[in-house]
Design an enzyme around this catalytic site. Structure first.
Site, PDB file in Angstrom:
ATOM      1  N   HIS A 131       0.859  -1.190   0.000  1.00 41.89           N
ATOM      2  CA  HIS A 131       0.000   0.000   0.000  1.00 41.89           C
ATOM      3  C   HIS A 131       0.894   1.238   0.000  1.00 41.89           C
ATOM      4  O   HIS A 131       2.085   1.150   0.317  1.00 41.89           O
ATOM      5  CB  HIS A 131      -0.889   0.038   1.249  1.00 41.89           C
ATOM      6  CG  HIS A 131      -1.785  -1.150   1.417  1.00 41.89           C
ATOM      7  ND1 HIS A 131      -2.973  -1.284   0.755  1.00 41.89           N
ATOM      8  CD2 HIS A 131      -1.664  -2.272   2.183  1.00 41.89           C
ATOM      9  CE1 HIS A 131      -3.561  -2.424   1.098  1.00 41.89           C
ATOM     10  NE2 HIS A 131      -2.779  -3.044   1.967  1.00 41.89           N
ATOM     11  N   ASP A 134      -1.296   8.670  -1.645  1.00 44.05           N
ATOM     12  CA  ASP A 134      -1.246   9.821  -2.563  1.00 44.05           C
ATOM     13  C   ASP A 134      -2.062  10.926  -1.921  1.00 44.05           C
ATOM     14  O   ASP A 134      -3.285  10.794  -1.779  1.00 44.05           O
ATOM     15  CB  ASP A 134      -1.826   9.386  -3.924  1.00 44.05           C
ATOM     16  CG  ASP A 134      -2.117  10.566  -4.870  1.00 44.05           C
ATOM     17  OD1 ASP A 134      -1.913  11.738  -4.481  1.00 44.05           O
ATOM     18  OD2 ASP A 134      -2.569  10.293  -5.996  1.00 44.05           O
ATOM     19  N   HIS A 136      -3.595  14.472  -2.274  1.00 46.05           N
ATOM     20  CA  HIS A 136      -3.901  15.503  -3.270  1.00 46.05           C
ATOM     21  C   HIS A 136      -3.434  16.878  -2.796  1.00 46.05           C
ATOM     22  O   HIS A 136      -3.394  17.811  -3.586  1.00 46.05           O
ATOM     23  CB  HIS A 136      -5.399  15.532  -3.554  1.00 46.05           C
ATOM     24  CG  HIS A 136      -5.883  14.339  -4.321  1.00 46.05           C
ATOM     25  ND1 HIS A 136      -7.162  14.249  -4.832  1.00 46.05           N
ATOM     26  CD2 HIS A 136      -5.261  13.176  -4.670  1.00 46.05           C
ATOM     27  CE1 HIS A 136      -7.300  13.084  -5.463  1.00 46.05           C
ATOM     28  NE2 HIS A 136      -6.171  12.411  -5.361  1.00 46.05           N
ATOM     29  N   HIS A 171      -5.487   8.998  -0.798  1.00 43.87           N
ATOM     30  CA  HIS A 171      -5.920   7.623  -1.086  1.00 43.87           C
ATOM     31  C   HIS A 171      -4.718   6.747  -1.388  1.00 43.87           C
ATOM     32  O   HIS A 171      -3.628   7.229  -1.689  1.00 43.87           O
ATOM     33  CB  HIS A 171      -6.919   7.587  -2.251  1.00 43.87           C
ATOM     34  CG  HIS A 171      -6.376   8.066  -3.567  1.00 43.87           C
ATOM     35  ND1 HIS A 171      -5.719   7.228  -4.450  1.00 43.87           N
ATOM     36  CD2 HIS A 171      -6.391   9.293  -4.150  1.00 43.87           C
ATOM     37  CE1 HIS A 171      -5.367   7.929  -5.522  1.00 43.87           C
ATOM     38  NE2 HIS A 171      -5.754   9.179  -5.370  1.00 43.87           N
ATOM     39  N   CYS A 172      -4.946   5.456  -1.306  1.00 48.02           N
ATOM     40  CA  CYS A 172      -3.903   4.497  -1.661  1.00 48.02           C
ATOM     41  C   CYS A 172      -3.814   4.431  -3.187  1.00 48.02           C
ATOM     42  O   CYS A 172      -4.819   4.582  -3.879  1.00 48.02           O
ATOM     43  CB  CYS A 172      -4.249   3.128  -1.083  1.00 48.02           C
ATOM     44  SG  CYS A 172      -2.917   1.926  -1.259  1.00 48.02           S
ATOM     45  N   HIS A 181      -8.044  -0.598  -4.582  1.00 45.93           N
ATOM     46  CA  HIS A 181      -7.775  -0.180  -3.208  1.00 45.93           C
ATOM     47  C   HIS A 181      -8.678   0.992  -2.805  1.00 45.93           C
ATOM     48  O   HIS A 181      -9.179   1.035  -1.681  1.00 45.93           O
ATOM     49  CB  HIS A 181      -6.294   0.183  -3.040  1.00 45.93           C
ATOM     50  CG  HIS A 181      -5.409  -1.027  -2.955  1.00 45.93           C
ATOM     51  ND1 HIS A 181      -4.437  -1.186  -1.996  1.00 45.93           N
ATOM     52  CD2 HIS A 181      -5.364  -2.147  -3.710  1.00 45.93           C
ATOM     53  CE1 HIS A 181      -3.818  -2.359  -2.171  1.00 45.93           C
ATOM     54  NE2 HIS A 181      -4.361  -2.950  -3.215  1.00 45.93           N
ATOM     55  N   MET A 186      -9.900   2.569   0.854  1.00 46.67           N
ATOM     56  CA  MET A 186      -8.610   3.139   1.257  1.00 46.67           C
ATOM     57  C   MET A 186      -8.493   4.586   0.798  1.00 46.67           C
ATOM     58  O   MET A 186      -7.761   4.915  -0.153  1.00 46.67           O
ATOM     59  CB  MET A 186      -7.481   2.286   0.689  1.00 46.67           C
ATOM     60  CG  MET A 186      -6.391   2.143   1.717  1.00 46.67           C
ATOM     61  SD  MET A 186      -5.209   0.901   1.313  1.00 46.67           S
ATOM     62  CE  MET A 186      -3.952   1.416   2.472  1.00 46.67           C
ATOM     63  N   HIS A 291     -26.753  17.422  -0.126  1.00 47.78           N
ATOM     64  CA  HIS A 291     -27.926  18.263   0.108  1.00 47.78           C
ATOM     65  C   HIS A 291     -28.393  18.018   1.537  1.00 47.78           C
ATOM     66  O   HIS A 291     -28.495  16.883   1.975  1.00 47.78           O
ATOM     67  CB  HIS A 291     -29.039  17.866  -0.883  1.00 47.78           C
ATOM     68  CG  HIS A 291     -30.341  18.537  -0.624  1.00 47.78           C
ATOM     69  ND1 HIS A 291     -30.645  19.772  -1.123  1.00 47.78           N
ATOM     70  CD2 HIS A 291     -31.428  18.138   0.089  1.00 47.78           C
ATOM     71  CE1 HIS A 291     -31.872  20.113  -0.736  1.00 47.78           C
ATOM     72  NE2 HIS A 291     -32.366  19.146   0.005  1.00 47.78           N
ATOM     73  N   GLU A 315     -28.459  25.122  -2.268  1.00 42.74           N
ATOM     74  CA  GLU A 315     -29.415  24.051  -1.978  1.00 42.74           C
ATOM     75  C   GLU A 315     -28.752  22.677  -2.094  1.00 42.74           C
ATOM     76  O   GLU A 315     -28.958  21.796  -1.278  1.00 42.74           O
ATOM     77  CB  GLU A 315     -30.636  24.142  -2.902  1.00 42.74           C
ATOM     78  CG  GLU A 315     -30.302  24.063  -4.382  1.00 42.74           C
ATOM     79  CD  GLU A 315     -31.562  24.033  -5.245  1.00 42.74           C
ATOM     80  OE1 GLU A 315     -31.695  24.928  -6.071  1.00 42.74           O
ATOM     81  OE2 GLU A 315     -32.393  23.121  -5.100  1.00 42.74           O
ATOM     82  N   THR A 316     -27.983  22.504  -3.153  1.00 41.80           N
ATOM     83  CA  THR A 316     -27.246  21.264  -3.388  1.00 41.80           C
ATOM     84  C   THR A 316     -25.921  21.673  -3.987  1.00 41.80           C
ATOM     85  O   THR A 316     -25.859  22.632  -4.758  1.00 41.80           O
ATOM     86  CB  THR A 316     -28.010  20.372  -4.387  1.00 41.80           C
ATOM     87  OG1 THR A 316     -29.287  20.040  -3.830  1.00 41.80           O
ATOM     88  CG2 THR A 316     -27.262  19.076  -4.684  1.00 41.80           C
ATOM     89  N   HIS A 342     -27.869  13.890  -3.259  1.00 42.96           N
ATOM     90  CA  HIS A 342     -29.168  14.149  -3.899  1.00 42.96           C
ATOM     91  C   HIS A 342     -29.281  13.541  -5.294  1.00 42.96           C
ATOM     92  O   HIS A 342     -30.077  13.995  -6.128  1.00 42.96           O
ATOM     93  CB  HIS A 342     -29.494  15.642  -3.910  1.00 42.96           C
ATOM     94  CG  HIS A 342     -30.961  15.936  -3.848  1.00 42.96           C
ATOM     95  ND1 HIS A 342     -31.835  15.684  -4.887  1.00 42.96           N
ATOM     96  CD2 HIS A 342     -31.735  16.442  -2.845  1.00 42.96           C
ATOM     97  CE1 HIS A 342     -33.053  16.049  -4.536  1.00 42.96           C
ATOM     98  NE2 HIS A 342     -33.031  16.498  -3.304  1.00 42.96           N
TER      99      HIS A 342
HETATM  100 CU   LIG Z   1      -3.732   0.079  -0.570  1.00 39.77          CU
END
Ligand SMILES: [Cu+2]
Length: 376
Positions: A131, A134, A136, A171-172, A181, A186, A291, A315-316, A342
């Site tokens: 594993h 990453d 962002h 995330h992986c 994954h 993950m 929402h 609203e959304t 929604h």
């Molecule tokens: Cu992983």
């Protein structure tokens, strides 16, 4: 275990084209990272204060100040990767999950802009697969994935500077196995607060009284010939069937915080009239559209990046896959509110719903029953 390891090799081989695409990139970014490391003066890092972050299980969030105190710090985090079987509904439907720190989603990490995130990532020998992570929010080396690939029994330490403010997915992303994954749980999010805290972009501070973290997860589970969800003794044995369902792009479940009902009923999120609640919502793989039924997004950073002026009175709102968003709302009426994706099929049929239980006094001016439903 032997079967699981064989499966791991099969998974890598099966996705050889993708893995091949990753390898030169990882190597290139690793060597860049080594060159860049030479330019960093160790004294600069050594002189920074260090603090240890206490991660919390979502929807709860590590204790933090909204405005930064003092200069940049190194914030130390430790996360242990857990491969574990979880039950995702009240019918006993099983997923062989992969998790950061044991939960789907992983914990919400909190730092301030220009702090350094220093993560110790542990892959215990009881796991079966490699594993990595990453971020962002990070710059370079596949968001850190190129520097953090750990096999069972290994650990690694990654440090990166949080240069951009906002909420961001992590995330992986292991070569050849990325969507598997991520859709096995993950993923998580980090909140990088502006050092001066949140604002409306026009000079008004936007502090919050509570913050909750909702991680939306799409699960892909094969059915047997009778239409029932299949169960597998090991994660390896679920792989081929799961990939086949993934390729339909039709999730079996879309849930908040790892299971249908994880945030409803007794597990509802709590608030009071007058409280300013920040809702951080991530989706690492698919688009979503939160929402709040009977409420609004007073201030919404749809793509989660706090130096953009927030949208007001929503609203959304729309959070593209691979993004975390944030919405700030001051509750004005008591009661039970549903907070949903929604796409109402995803909310009501597939599980993407949470509840807020809000205490306080009812405001007749905002709404009242002029005539209760009755025979006309
Ligand atoms: Cu992983």
């Amino acid at each position: 275990m032997a079967e699981q390891l064989r499966m791991t090799r099969r998974a890598v081989v099966a996705s050889a084209a993708l893995a091949g695409a990753f390898v030169p990139l990882v190597n290139a970014t690793s060597s860049h990272a080594e060159k860049a490391a030479v330019k960093v003066k160790p004294a600069d890092i050594a002189s920074l204060p260090r603090v240890k972050a206490e991660l919390m299980m979502p929807p709860f969030v590590q204790a933090h100040t909204q405005k930064a105190e003092g200069g940049p710090k190194i914030v130390e985090f430790t996360m242990t990767i857990e491969e574990k079987k979880i039950v995702i509904d009240d019918k006993g439907t099983e997923v062989h999950a992969m998790t950061f720190n044991g939960t789907v989603p992983g914990p919400l990490m909190v730092v301030h802009q220009d702090d350094y995130v220093e993560l110790t990532l542990i892959n215990p020998s009881t796991n079966s697969m490699p594993h990595n992570i990453d971020f962002h929010s990070a710059t370079g080396a596949l968001g850190g994935a190129g520097l953090t690939l750990v096999s069972p029994g290994e650990k690694t330490v990654l440090r990166f500077k949080a240069t951009k403010a906002g909420v961001f997915v992590y995330h992986c992303a292991p070569p050849g196995m990325v969507p598997w994954h991520v859709t096995s749980g993950m993923n998580g999010a980090i909140m990088v607060l502006p050092r001066e805290g949140l604002s409306d972009g026009k000079g008004k501070d936007l502090p919050y009284d509570r913050v909750y973290y909702i991680g939306e997860q799409d699960f892909y589970i094969a059915r047997d010939e009778k239409g029932n969800f299949k169960k597998y003794p090991t994660i390896g044995e679920s792989y081929a069937d799961m990939v086949a369902v993934m390729r339909t792009l039709t999730p079996s479940y879309v849930v908040f915080n790892g299971a249908v009902g994880a945030l409803t009923g007794d597990n509802a999120l709590k608030a009071a009239v007058g409280e300013r609640v920040l809702i951080v919502h991530s989706q690492a793989n698919r688009d979503t559209r939160p929402h709040l039924i009977g409420g609004h997004g007073d201030y919404v950073w749809q793509t989660g990046k706090f130096h953009n002026p927030p949208d007001v009175d929503q609203e959304t709102w729309f959070i593209p896959g691979g993004t975390a968003g944030a919405a700030l709302y001051t509750f004005e009426q008591p009661g039970i509110y549903a907070y949903v994706n929604h796409n109402l099929i995803e909310a009501f049929e597939l599980g993407a719903a949470a509840h807020f239980t809000v205490t306080g006094d009812w405001n007749d001016d905002l709404m009242t029953s002029v005539m209760a439903p009755s025979e006309s």
